[in-house]
Design an enzyme around this catalytic site. Structure first.
Site, PDB file in Angstrom:
ATOM      1  N   LYS A  24       0.852  -1.169   0.036  1.00  0.00           N
ATOM      2  CA  LYS A  24       0.101   0.088  -0.059  1.00  0.00           C
ATOM      3  C   LYS A  24       0.887   1.184   0.016  1.00  0.00           C
ATOM      4  O   LYS A  24       1.779   1.428   0.891  1.00  0.00           O
ATOM      5  CB  LYS A  24      -0.828   0.039   1.082  1.00  0.00           C
ATOM      6  CG  LYS A  24      -1.695  -1.066   1.355  1.00  0.00           C
ATOM      7  CD  LYS A  24      -2.943  -1.326   0.385  1.00  0.00           C
ATOM      8  CE  LYS A  24      -3.766  -2.524   0.643  1.00  0.00           C
ATOM      9  NZ  LYS A  24      -4.959  -2.395  -0.580  1.00  0.00           N
ATOM     10  N   GLU A  60      -4.025  -5.467  -6.718  1.00  0.00           N
ATOM     11  CA  GLU A  60      -4.893  -5.768  -8.014  1.00  0.00           C
ATOM     12  C   GLU A  60      -4.783  -4.610  -8.959  1.00  0.00           C
ATOM     13  O   GLU A  60      -5.167  -4.660 -10.178  1.00  0.00           O
ATOM     14  CB  GLU A  60      -6.348  -6.037  -7.776  1.00  0.00           C
ATOM     15  CG  GLU A  60      -7.127  -5.080  -7.133  1.00  0.00           C
ATOM     16  CD  GLU A  60      -7.293  -4.965  -5.602  1.00  0.00           C
ATOM     17  OE1 GLU A  60      -8.385  -4.414  -5.160  1.00  0.00           O
ATOM     18  OE2 GLU A  60      -6.386  -5.574  -5.146  1.00  0.00           O
ATOM     19  N   HIS A  68      -6.546 -13.201  -7.834  1.00  0.00           N
ATOM     20  CA  HIS A  68      -7.149 -12.224  -7.166  1.00  0.00           C
ATOM     21  C   HIS A  68      -8.739 -12.252  -7.758  1.00  0.00           C
ATOM     22  O   HIS A  68      -8.821 -12.057  -8.958  1.00  0.00           O
ATOM     23  CB  HIS A  68      -6.455 -10.954  -7.352  1.00  0.00           C
ATOM     24  CG  HIS A  68      -7.166  -9.696  -6.244  1.00  0.00           C
ATOM     25  ND1 HIS A  68      -8.288  -9.227  -6.371  1.00  0.00           N
ATOM     26  CD2 HIS A  68      -6.554  -9.179  -5.223  1.00  0.00           C
ATOM     27  CE1 HIS A  68      -8.689  -8.336  -5.423  1.00  0.00           C
ATOM     28  NE2 HIS A  68      -7.375  -8.443  -4.825  1.00  0.00           N
TER      29      HIS A  68
END
Length: 445
Positions: free
Chosen positions: A172, A201, A290
């Site tokens: 992140k 993703e 994902h």
């Protein structure tokens, strides 16, 4: 003269056919009060196999016997047997609901995944109130799929971890960072004890600000540095998602640059593309699937496709790791569906290897006891912001999660364990423990 759609040819008992020759789909359908559900079910089966909305000359009984779908059962919900209850219950309702099971001949589909969707969902998904709940696959159908190349056991062997939950971190911010920034975040998470670190993703392949090979080389260098210090192996699932014709090239560039795993946004690239990667002998690393966009397929209670079907197909098509949204975090998921998805990943599925369930979406140390109670230790715990948003930095965020895992494995409460671990204590003080009062507003935006 019998209505052709009532014929036992299209409405056999389950015991009247060889189930090894059929994929059996279970649907929830809604119908008008006066609609005939047997005709509706038979019409759906005919529409998706040999016929159309009216009889066609070449669709003979011989053709129907071999190639037409067969209605195995029609159950109304509730299951009425007489008019007395039915009239009373339906007095103020316009619709009736049924669970129907339709058997589709394997010979029509073989192991063609796009044709499976065309057959079992296809045009009928345009109908109101039709939802695919499950597909039962016979052994000889599944035998044509290789499934996960590594699975849970293979991933544990690579990482050298036998008997605890694995810990994942998503870098992140999700996107917009350079490889150098990402490598620093990667190293901090790895040195804190994360086993598998994934791209988000929302960043994949080559971006103008972050090229695939640059990202892999710097992150794998960070992994090597961290591994020497912590004495553990770190896996990096680099996101290779792209246009389908670029996927193999992206995978091979990533592997050549040192990647020890890859990741795809599976419903963006499609199940056949996943299968192509998983069954390619050159792609010799685990694949993380994902499931972003999956909600568009499964969320409506009356339309679309159940997660039961999607997770079976992901495992068949070779996903070593499958993302499942946590119902206790930031997603509004039904717990029983999440549990069933985990069972589909872990349970026996003929001879296919088990996929590793990857639980993500707001995972914090205070959730780990609850998740482990649901899953056991064959699980990958996915923590993003609780690592990179930790009050004292991502190293401590990762440590707090590992401390929570260790406490659960030892049968020690988190509050008790927090007395001896300042990182876990900080996490408990900031975010609480699931079920306690101070957690109730955690995910409010």
């Amino acid at each position: 003269m019998m209505n052709r759609l009532y014929s036992p040819l299209l409405n056999p008992m389950t015991e009247g056919i060889n189930l090894d020759d059929y994929c059996v789909a279970t649907y929830l359908i809604g119908a008008e009060k006066d609609e005939d559900p047997i005709i509706k079910a038979a019409s759906i089966g005919i529409e998706q196999t040999t016929g159309s909305w009216t009889d066609v000359e070449a669709e003979t009984d011989e053709v129907r016997a071999k190639y037409a779908a067969k209605t195995l059962s029609v159950f109304e919900v509730p299951d009425y047997e007489n008019f007395t209850y039915m009239k009373k219950d339906l007095a103020d309702r316009d619709m009736r609901f049924y669970v129907i099971r339709i058997a589709f001949p394997q010979i029509n589909i073989e192991d063609n995944m796009p044709l499976l969707f065309a057959t079992i969902t296809g045009n009928i998904t345009s109908m109101p109130y039709l939802r695919l709940l499950d597909i039962d696959f016979p052994a000889k159908f599944v035998a044509k799929f290789k499934g996960p190349k590594f699975g849970i056991a293979g991933i544990r062997k690579i990482l050298g971890v036998k008997d605890r939950p694995l810990l994942n971190n998503m870098i992140k911010p999700c996107t917009g960072y350079t490889p150098e920034v990402g490598a620093k975040l990667f190293y901090d998470a790895a040195i804190g004890g994360v086993d598998i670190i994934k791209d988000d993703e929302l960043i994949s392949g080559d971006r103008a600000f972050n090229k695939l090979e640059d990202r892999v080389k710097l992150n794998m260098a960070a992994a090597a540095k961290a591994d020497k210090i912590k004495g553990e192996t770190t896996m990096y699932t680099v996101n290779i998602t792209d246009e389908v014709h670029k996927l193999k090239d992206n995978a091979m560039r990533a592997i050549k640059a040192g990647a020890n795993a890859i990741m795809v946004d599976v419903f963006g690239i499609g199940l056949s593309a996943l299968r192509s990667l998983a069954e390619d002998p050159d792609v010799n690393v685990p694949i993380l699937a994902h499931t972003c966009y999956g909600g568009a397929l499964k969320t409506s209670p009356y339309q679309g496709v159940s997660s039961n079907v999607l997770f079976k197909l992901l495992r068949m098509c070779g996903a070593d790791i499958i993302l499942i949204e946590c119902p206790y975090g930031k997603f509004d998921n039904i717990q029983s569906k999440y549990i069933r998805s985990i069972q589909i990943c872990q349970g026996k599925f003929y001879d296919l290897k088990a996929s590793l369930p990857f639980i993500g979406g707001g995972v914090i140390p205070g959730l780990i006891p609850t998740i482990m109670q649901d899953t056991g230790y064959d699980v990958l715990l996915g923590a993003g912001a609780s690592v990179h948003g930790f009050p004292t930095g991502p190293v401590d965020g990762a440590k707090a999660l590992r401390q929570a895992i260790d406490a659960c494995m030892e049968g020690v409460s988190l509050r008790e364990a927090a007395k001896d671990h300042k990182e876990l204590e900080a996490a408990v003080n900031k975010w609480g423990i699931y079920g306690e009062e101070n957690l109730k507003n955690l995910y409010a935006i």
